[in-house]
Design an enzyme around this catalytic site. Structure first.
Site, PDB file in Angstrom:
ATOM      1  N   ASP A  85     -11.032  -0.777  -1.537  1.00 50.71           N
ATOM      2  CA  ASP A  85     -11.909  -1.789  -2.125  1.00 50.71           C
ATOM      3  C   ASP A  85     -13.219  -1.884  -1.343  1.00 50.71           C
ATOM      4  OD1 ASP A  85      -9.725  -3.270  -3.978  1.00 50.71           O
ATOM      5  OD2 ASP A  85      -8.872  -2.808  -2.015  1.00 50.71           O
ATOM      6  N   PRO A  92       2.648  -3.686  -4.544  1.00 52.49           N
ATOM      7  CA  PRO A  92       1.490  -4.373  -3.964  1.00 52.49           C
ATOM      8  C   PRO A  92       1.479  -4.199  -2.452  1.00 52.49           C
ATOM      9  CG  PRO A  92       3.158  -5.968  -4.597  1.00 52.49           C
ATOM     10  CD  PRO A  92       3.652  -4.645  -5.082  1.00 52.49           C
ATOM     11  N   VAL A  93       0.452  -3.546  -1.951  1.00 57.28           N
ATOM     12  CA  VAL A  93       0.482  -3.002  -0.592  1.00 57.28           C
ATOM     13  C   VAL A  93       0.591  -4.076   0.483  1.00 57.28           C
ATOM     14  CG1 VAL A  93      -2.039  -2.888  -0.307  1.00 57.28           C
ATOM     15  CG2 VAL A  93      -0.558  -1.265   0.905  1.00 57.28           C
ATOM     16  N   ARG A 142     -15.307   0.962  -2.371  1.00 61.27           N
ATOM     17  CA  ARG A 142     -15.892   0.695  -3.689  1.00 61.27           C
ATOM     18  C   ARG A 142     -17.083  -0.240  -3.573  1.00 61.27           C
ATOM     19  NH1 ARG A 142      -9.894  -0.212  -6.362  1.00 61.27           N
ATOM     20  NH2 ARG A 142      -9.572   1.932  -7.112  1.00 61.27           N
ATOM     21  N   ARG A 178     -19.059  -0.724  -0.976  1.00 57.88           N
ATOM     22  CA  ARG A 178     -20.184  -0.025  -0.358  1.00 57.88           C
ATOM     23  C   ARG A 178     -20.815   0.977  -1.314  1.00 57.88           C
ATOM     24  NH1 ARG A 178     -17.778   1.044   5.808  1.00 57.88           N
ATOM     25  NH2 ARG A 178     -17.519  -1.177   6.308  1.00 57.88           N
ATOM     26  N   ARG A 215      10.286  18.152  -7.248  1.00 57.17           N
ATOM     27  CA  ARG A 215       8.878  17.754  -7.351  1.00 57.17           C
ATOM     28  C   ARG A 215       8.167  17.967  -6.010  1.00 57.17           C
ATOM     29  NH1 ARG A 215       5.457  14.151 -10.255  1.00 57.17           N
ATOM     30  NH2 ARG A 215       3.395  14.379  -9.317  1.00 57.17           N
ATOM     31  N   SER A 240      -2.693   0.371   3.677  1.00 57.92           N
ATOM     32  CA  SER A 240      -4.048   0.795   3.285  1.00 57.92           C
ATOM     33  C   SER A 240      -4.923  -0.396   2.921  1.00 57.92           C
ATOM     34  CB  SER A 240      -3.986   1.781   2.115  1.00 57.92           C
ATOM     35  OG  SER A 240      -3.281   1.223   1.019  1.00 57.92           O
ATOM     36  N   GLN A 267       6.331  -0.290 -12.805  1.00 61.77           N
ATOM     37  CA  GLN A 267       6.700  -1.511 -13.517  1.00 61.77           C
ATOM     38  C   GLN A 267       7.221  -1.167 -14.911  1.00 61.77           C
ATOM     39  OE1 GLN A 267       3.661  -4.488 -13.405  1.00 61.77           O
ATOM     40  NE2 GLN A 267       5.063  -6.131 -13.937  1.00 61.77           N
ATOM     41  N   HIS A 290     -22.813  -1.687   5.396  1.00 62.36           N
ATOM     42  CA  HIS A 290     -21.680  -2.173   6.183  1.00 62.36           C
ATOM     43  C   HIS A 290     -21.208  -3.502   5.599  1.00 62.36           C
ATOM     44  CE1 HIS A 290     -22.756   1.023   8.900  1.00 62.36           C
ATOM     45  NE2 HIS A 290     -23.964   0.515   9.047  1.00 62.36           N
ATOM     46  N   VAL A 322      -0.293  10.032  -5.796  1.00 67.78           N
ATOM     47  CA  VAL A 322      -0.939   9.574  -4.560  1.00 67.78           C
ATOM     48  C   VAL A 322      -0.488  10.414  -3.371  1.00 67.78           C
ATOM     49  CG1 VAL A 322      -1.200   7.655  -2.944  1.00 67.78           C
ATOM     50  CG2 VAL A 322      -1.296   7.222  -5.400  1.00 67.78           C
TER      51      VAL A 322
END
Length: 313
Positions: free
Chosen positions: A148, A118-119, A151, A153, A37, A143, A79, A168, A11
């Protein structure tokens, strides 16, 4: 204009790459506990600069975030087999107890953009850590359901045969299984959704809506099953948020940030349509939902509040 990204996994690295392709910012600094990295990702992305926009991309440590306008937090732990959600939350909370103070020690004026899942919960925890250092909650942005909403739309636009830019609609609440698709507030161009469908002779019954909802809700599960992780969509969402912040665009986005109360759920972080500009979250828009959607949003907020209660936060 400097942008920091803490966490150089899929990400974080994809977000940096998208920033280069869009030409947003002037300098991007990747910070990761695995410095090799971060260094490898920064070097690889830098080699795309001659084909895109003149940005500087480099790896660094927390002191290199000094002067950053915004810092994206993608750091976190995966996890483990047999690990409960609460155990995962507790380990990620420990990560944020280290990361947030380290970022703010060197970039005290930065807006923090949280992507770690979990954001909703992680954004709430980041805001608590930041508040202890005098940073107001409007400068801590998750975020949330930005992806979502995109997705929703995209899927609905495909069904309606309309450019999704002119659909919208909003997804509210938790970024997760309890999220709420606000059908009653959805418009296409100048028309409410149902009026548009009548005008175009499009069939949109409960069965079609249920299929759209399943497609939106299960998107991450399908993608993870097929390729192991999601990163293109969320990276695009993060870049969209950063652009709203850095250009003071006053964009309406379904981000999450702490709220004193959502419906009758106190002290919770969920996604709502919010105005986002150069100072962070400038305010939330009023909601006009159906009774069923309002009840679903209340349940979604309670899901997040219960997780925070389990953590003692």
């Amino acid at each position: 204009m400097k942008i920091g990204i803490v966490g150089s996994g899929s990400v974080g690295a994809t977000t940096a790459y998208a920033l280069v392709l869009r030409g947003i910012g002037r300098e991007i600094v990747l910070v990761d506990i695995q410095h090799d990295r971060a260094q490898a990702e920064a070097e690889d992305i830098l080699h795309a600069v001659p084909f895109s926009h003149p940005l500087m991309v480099r790896a660094g440590d927390y002191p290199d975030l000094a002067g950053a306008r915004a810092v994206v937090l993608t750091a976190g732990v995966a996890q483990r087999p047999g690990e409960t959600r609460l155990q995962l939350l507790e380990r990620n909370a420990q990560v944020f107890r280290r990361v947030v103070p380290a970022v703010l020690a060197h970039a005290p004026e930065a807006i923090l953009v949280v992507a770690t899942n979990p954001v909703d919960v992680m954004t709430h925890l980041a805001a608590q850590e930041a508040a202890a250092r005098g940073v107001p909650p409007h400068r801590i942005i998750g975020s949330g359901t930005t992806l979502d909403t995109a997705r929703f739309r995209a899927v609905l636009g495909t069904y309606l045969d309309v450019d999704p830019h002119h659909v919208h609609g909003y997804v509210l609440g938790e970024h997760g299984d309890s999220e709420v698709l606000a059908w009653s507030a959805t418009r296409v161009g100048t028309l409410p959704l149902e009026a548009f469908c009548r005008h175009r002779g499009i069939h949109l019954d409960r069965e079609v809506r249920d299929q759209v909802e399943r497609t939106v809700r299960q998107a991450a599960y399908r993608i993870i099953q097929g390729k192991g992780a999601t990163y293109y969509g969320i990276a695009a969402a993060l870049v969209h948020i950063l652009q709203a912040l850095l250009a003071d665009r006053r964009t309406i986005l379904t981000v999450c940030t702490p709220a004193d109360r959502v419906l009758d759920v106190a002290d919770v972080t969920v996604s709502l349509p919010r105005l986002v500009g150069g100072q962070g979250v400038l305010g939330a828009l009023p909601l006009h939902l159906s009774p069923e959607e309002e009840a679903a949003l209340r349940r979604s907020a309670q899901v997040i509040r219960s997780a925070l209660d389990e953590l003692g936060r």
